[in-house]
Design an enzyme around this catalytic site. Structure first.
Site, mmCIF file in Angstrom:
data_model
loop_
_atom_site.group_PDB
_atom_site.id
_atom_site.type_symbol
_atom_site.label_atom_id
_atom_site.label_comp_id
_atom_site.label_asym_id
_atom_site.label_seq_id
_atom_site.Cartn_x
_atom_site.Cartn_y
_atom_site.Cartn_z
ATOM 1 N N ASP A 145 -37.474 -30.570 -28.959
ATOM 2 C CA ASP A 145 -36.117 -31.021 -28.686
ATOM 3 C C ASP A 145 -36.078 -32.551 -28.630
ATOM 4 O O ASP A 145 -36.898 -33.169 -27.920
ATOM 5 C CB ASP A 145 -35.696 -30.422 -27.338
ATOM 6 N N GLU A 156 -36.634 -31.857 -33.963
ATOM 7 C CA GLU A 156 -35.196 -31.615 -33.913
ATOM 8 C C GLU A 156 -34.360 -32.873 -34.071
ATOM 9 O O GLU A 156 -33.138 -32.845 -33.918
ATOM 10 C CB GLU A 156 -34.811 -30.907 -32.597
#
Lengths: 664, 664
Positions: free
Chosen positions: B382, B411
């Site tokens: 993330d 990401e």
């Protein structure tokens, strides 16, 4: 690794072969450095170009400016001959991040009490770690810190400091440099003298300069020839090799395999009983004569360029003294030059794979040093691509350490990557494919490769419309206008150019046979007797071109070259400018020497910071005519019978009644 | 320096940041290496790619082939996970030069007596210096040497050896490698498993999988959901963070600043009293349940991908145990995440400038190691761009040394150079801008940047039409055909693609408000209850797309992508192939989900080694229809109401009567 360094610096430019080779500049040039610089998250960064002159331990720092897509740019000027070194460093700038963010908070009217305290901490840390802050500024910063920390006062009364230009300016002037990311590799700039970038060459065979016909010319004859060269406006006079010429296997007229008695041979078959590369061909004169020539030329603003051709006639002293420098054949003979099945038995190439390479390199370097000692500072190197590339790198770098003002011109006509590598190894200027680029497509494609790619950083073109080795097909089949076209292209496209005269200005264009690009009765093998008074010769137009080059700084660089659209394949249009746009030259050349052509030029005014709505004047420096132009599109017409070229100086503004004092 | 090395090797490719970063391949891929290789003069060179697997001391050599403009190419195959290293070497090949030249001499009927002796010397030197020549070949070479030296025989009777293939072949097989130029730097290849290059991702929130409506789903519910995912043909099931969720400052429905009692919070606000990144959110189940899920998924051909989000809720154990890993504020509080003036008080970012960075890095690495130990081999990371770039380089490289089969998906949705640098640091795959590329121009420009530049060497795109964070504007305003268009583009343009389901296949497209790209009532902040039986859902078409991907190796790579002209801005046409062209897929997508469009495709047959004059068949793998096409230009029509996409398998030849046995 220091894990606290968050900034990444990539793609530092210019950078040749990952920094293996230097870029090139001349005195007072700017070096524009760029890099991709970024870090994680969205902190503000500060970045600097670091540069230093050779021998300096402490680098100077120049701030870089941020552009879109994480591109940063900065520049510095080089003011001394020799080497400069540059690299890039950057760090997360907590003051700038804090400043940006607190302004947003004030704007959004959210709470920023703690942020004032954060700011006070940052300023305090700067005060602690940055010794060179002047006392006045130090006091100012301290007062800001107190203000930020003064909880007695309401928030909105404590932010004058943030909003003041002075806080920002002082903090920018004395940044807290912590956790710096720095590109460890330094990149080199070789700085040369102005002539590296702007020179006009004229090549002549001294032996053809005796005014009394077929006798062997001397250095004194060259001295008498200097005013002719100076009058045409050349500043480099380049002489083919001046060394003793071999007798064994000497070539005769038109490259015949055997010379008749009395034939002078090729000056490139170097070496005889009188000596080799450090000796002078007796018929040309003495060393004193030569030094006198160098001196006299300098008096007239001309530098003598010597030809260095590292190859030996069978009579060269090296052949006896250092046979190990040549390739031995199993029958005991030495290997002559050849391009099978062709043989060049008057020449032995040096063997750069010899086990004795160190002595060979030293000796060859000493040839340059010998002539530098005699006052020569420009060398045109013959066929450097047939000698080891690394040898050139070592030789040129070693010599330039001691003599950074020496200029080397690479004569290589070979594959592009070899030519480019020779330039990377250190040659100041290079021969090019211009000689064969005649169509609009070929000219523009080639020039764009030279000026719009990284090639510009290391390869300085020198455009020649002809050489003693090359009478290009185009010149063979053209007329006077074609000759003018070619010399005008050479002189305006490239700030360095040259010609082999008098063959050029006297428009000699007979080849040995159709399909060959060799001159018939080439001066390479015989003494010529040129008729300088020949009708229609090009002396005047060449003089004019050189004068225009002298008077217009825009033509004294190659890299500002831009091509402009003109809807006619026979017309090519381009401009050159100074960096400050104070001098703008617009050239239109007709590539068709026979028919009149016309077209509409698209000259993009915005790129020249000119106003679409203000008429401007162009002055044709060749014809002397003035034209008033309007907007981007303007009409030109060229009748090659009159003059195949326009060289316009663009005046950016024409005065109008609105410029008159009492207009308002 | 060894001055006898005459060969120059420049511009070895692939080469990322001058060799600082590795290129990427998967098992059994080829690495195509090229370089500019040349030397002075006109000798013939031999060049080799040298490559070795990690730990090997001896590199293997692969011959390179010469192409125009001094370009040389060679390749090798990588067959093991881990790192390979490659470089290039070359030398002047005196045998080859001699062979070329003597053939010319024989041709031109010039004397070559001495050249035979030179050849004998070269062969002899090879015999002396090359130990591995087999006895048979050695005897052969010796006989050639005697022949060449046998002056008794007339010249023309001694040249059979030269003209024989065998002499050339033996000498090529056992070259005399002398005065070798070698690029000292080795370039690295990271070799990963096939899934690095071909994967189909499905993202689901486990807590929404309880079949009884609003209750909190568990790992067991995910196990029950596996057949649905497997049936659609996905092979990676990616779960948002499964760790305890913080309570302090927990966000409520639709990202409201305060949660109502009972609201579940965002899974990305990681850490509570139950633990941090190595713990499991109690409502999801136990570690055993999780490992059972990993196991059950594997049974169904699905790998579980975990989300690693390195940030902490205020309740995370790190906050108490390692306050030095966070940014302290002057008022004693820790700095929460913010993008001023926006604040995210449920999350504390880690401070990568901490003096304790080494312990921080080790701890974060240990999070990956912990889950690898539990059987997880795929991590979706993330927001990696808000953590230090160098941290990723170190972490991924260190982990992959031990576990070369682990896959990391980056990401980052941020600036291009940051995204590319993360890929260089080692991320296996990367999110992209595909999510916002909707027009023909944007799609083609972006994809060309990914596959036609050096980006292809280190950046493996993973195309997502939506994510829990992004409901793109296009999906908000489109219809079913628009959804199909987007997933078909993702699944065919990129061999790695994924979707956030069930939102995608159930065509959820309501934003929080117009102009925002956030889902209304986002699963990020609440438990959703999806109606999988909703009419018109996309399960079948997605299943079909994944089946086509499985059955067509052409779609299992991204780099063979080529766009083809079609004269309609609403239609985009491209192809994918296997390297041997045994599988050719041609895709036509209508970007207009409302109206019928048609156009003429220009499918350049010669690039696919197809005959202009032989009709060929295309088979639409979506509709099942067959078409017989002829030549380069063929007509297509798309009615998006029926199907906005053609995916044609191209059969290169259609049998005709001439293929019938008795035709001749």
């Amino acid at each position: 690794m220091d894990g606290q360094q968050r900034v990444i610096i990539e793609n530092v430019k210019p950078q040749i072969n990952c920094g293996e080779f230097p870029i090139k500049r001349v005195i007072n040039d700017k070096v524009n450095v760029s890099a991709d610089i970024f870090c994680d998250s969205h902190d503000v960064l500060t970045a600097e170009v670091l540069y230093r002159y050779q021998g300096e331990k402490q680098a100077r720092a120049v701030p870089m400016k941020q552009f879109p897509n994480d591109l940063w740019k900065g520049d510095f000027q080089v003011s001394k001959l020799g080497s400069y070194y540059y690299t890039v460093q950057a760090w997360v700038d907590h003051f700038k991040s804090w400043h940006r963010d607190i302004l947003k908070r004030i704007d959004a009217q959210t709470d920023y009490g703690v942020d004032l305290l954060v700011g006070a901490e940052i300023i305090n840390e700067t005060l602690k770690n940055t010794s060179e802050i002047p006392a006045r500024d130090e006091d100012f910063l301290k007062s800001i810190v107190s203000e930020f920390r003064n909880r007695e006062k309401p928030l909105e009364d404590r932010i004058d400091g943030i909003l003041s230009q002075r806080l920002y300016q002082v903090m920018i002037n004395y940044p807290l440099k912590k956790k710096i990311s720095k590109v460890e590799r330094e990149f080199e700039v070789t700085v040369e003298r102005l002539k590296a970038n702007f020179s006009s060459w004229y090549e002549v065979f001294p032996r053809s300069l005796n005014p009394n016909g077929d006798q062997h010319g001397t250095f004194n004859d060259v001295i008498n020839f200097l005013p002719y060269v100076a009058d045409m406006g050349f500043d480099v006079l380049y002489l083919p090799p001046i060394h003793p010429i071999g007798k064994t296997n000497r070539k005769g007229k038109n490259n015949s395999v055997t010379a008749e008695p009395g034939e002078p041979g090729s000056p490139w078959a170097i070496g005889g009983k009188e000596g080799g590369h450090k000796a002078i061909h007796p018929e040309l004169g003495t060393m004193d004569d030569f030094q006198k020539l160098v001196h006299e030329a300098a008096e007239q603003g001309i530098e003598i360029a010597m030809d260095i051709a590292f190859q030996c006639s069978p009579d060269h002293p090296y052949v006896k003294d250092h046979p190990q420098w040549f390739r031995q054949r199993p029958d005991g003979s030495l290997q002559y030059a050849e391009n099978p099945p062709k043989k060049y038995e008057d020449i032995y190439p040096l063997n750069f794979e010899t086990d004795d390479w160190q002595n060979l390199w030293e000796e060859l370097k000493s040839v340059f040093m010998f002539w530098i000692d005699k006052g020569v500072k420009i060398f045109r190197v013959d066929n450097p691509h047939t000698k080891s590339m690394r040898f050139w790198g070592w030789t040129i770098q070693t010599i330039k350490k001691e003599h950074p003002d020496v200029i080397f011109l690479s004569e290589a006509f070979t594959r592009p990557k070899v030519m480019y590598n020779l330039a990377k190894q250190g040659f100041t200027q290079s021969y090019t494919y211009f000689t064969w680029r005649n169509t609009k497509y070929d000219l523009t494609t080639y020039c764009k490769q030279l000026v719009n790619t990284e090639v510009r950083e290391f390869f300085r073109p020198n455009f020649w419309p002809n050489t003693p080795d090359i009478l290009p097909e185009f010149l063979q089949v053209t007329n006077r206008a074609g000759f003018i076209q070619r010399v005008a292209l050479a002189a305006t496209l490239s700030s360095n150019y040259g010609m082999y005269g008098p063959a050029f200005e006297l428009m000699d264009n007979t080849p040995t046979k159709p399909g060959k690009e060799e001159y018939l009765n080439s001066e390479k093998y015989e003494i010529k007797n040129w008729d300088y008074n020949q009708q229609n010769n090009l002396q005047k137009i060449i003089k004019r071109l050189n004068k225009i080059r002298q008077e217009n700084k825009a033509l004294q660089n190659t890299h500002s070259l831009k091509f402009h659209d003109i809807e006619n394949e026979a017309l090519v249009c381009f401009s050159k400018t100074t960096e400050d746009l104070s001098n703008i030259i617009l050239v239109v050349v007709s590539l068709d020497p026979y028919h009149t052509h016309s077209g509409w030029i698209r000259f993009p005014l915005e790129e020249f910071e000119m106003d679409q709505h203000v008429p401007f004047q162009v002055h044709d420096l060749l014809s002397g005519s003035y034209f008033l132009w309007n907007g981007d599109h303007n009409y030109v017409e060229i009748n090659p019978g009159i003059m195949p070229v326009h060289i316009f100086r663009v005046r950016r503004k024409v005065r109008s009644e609105r410029d008159f004092d009492y207009f308002m």
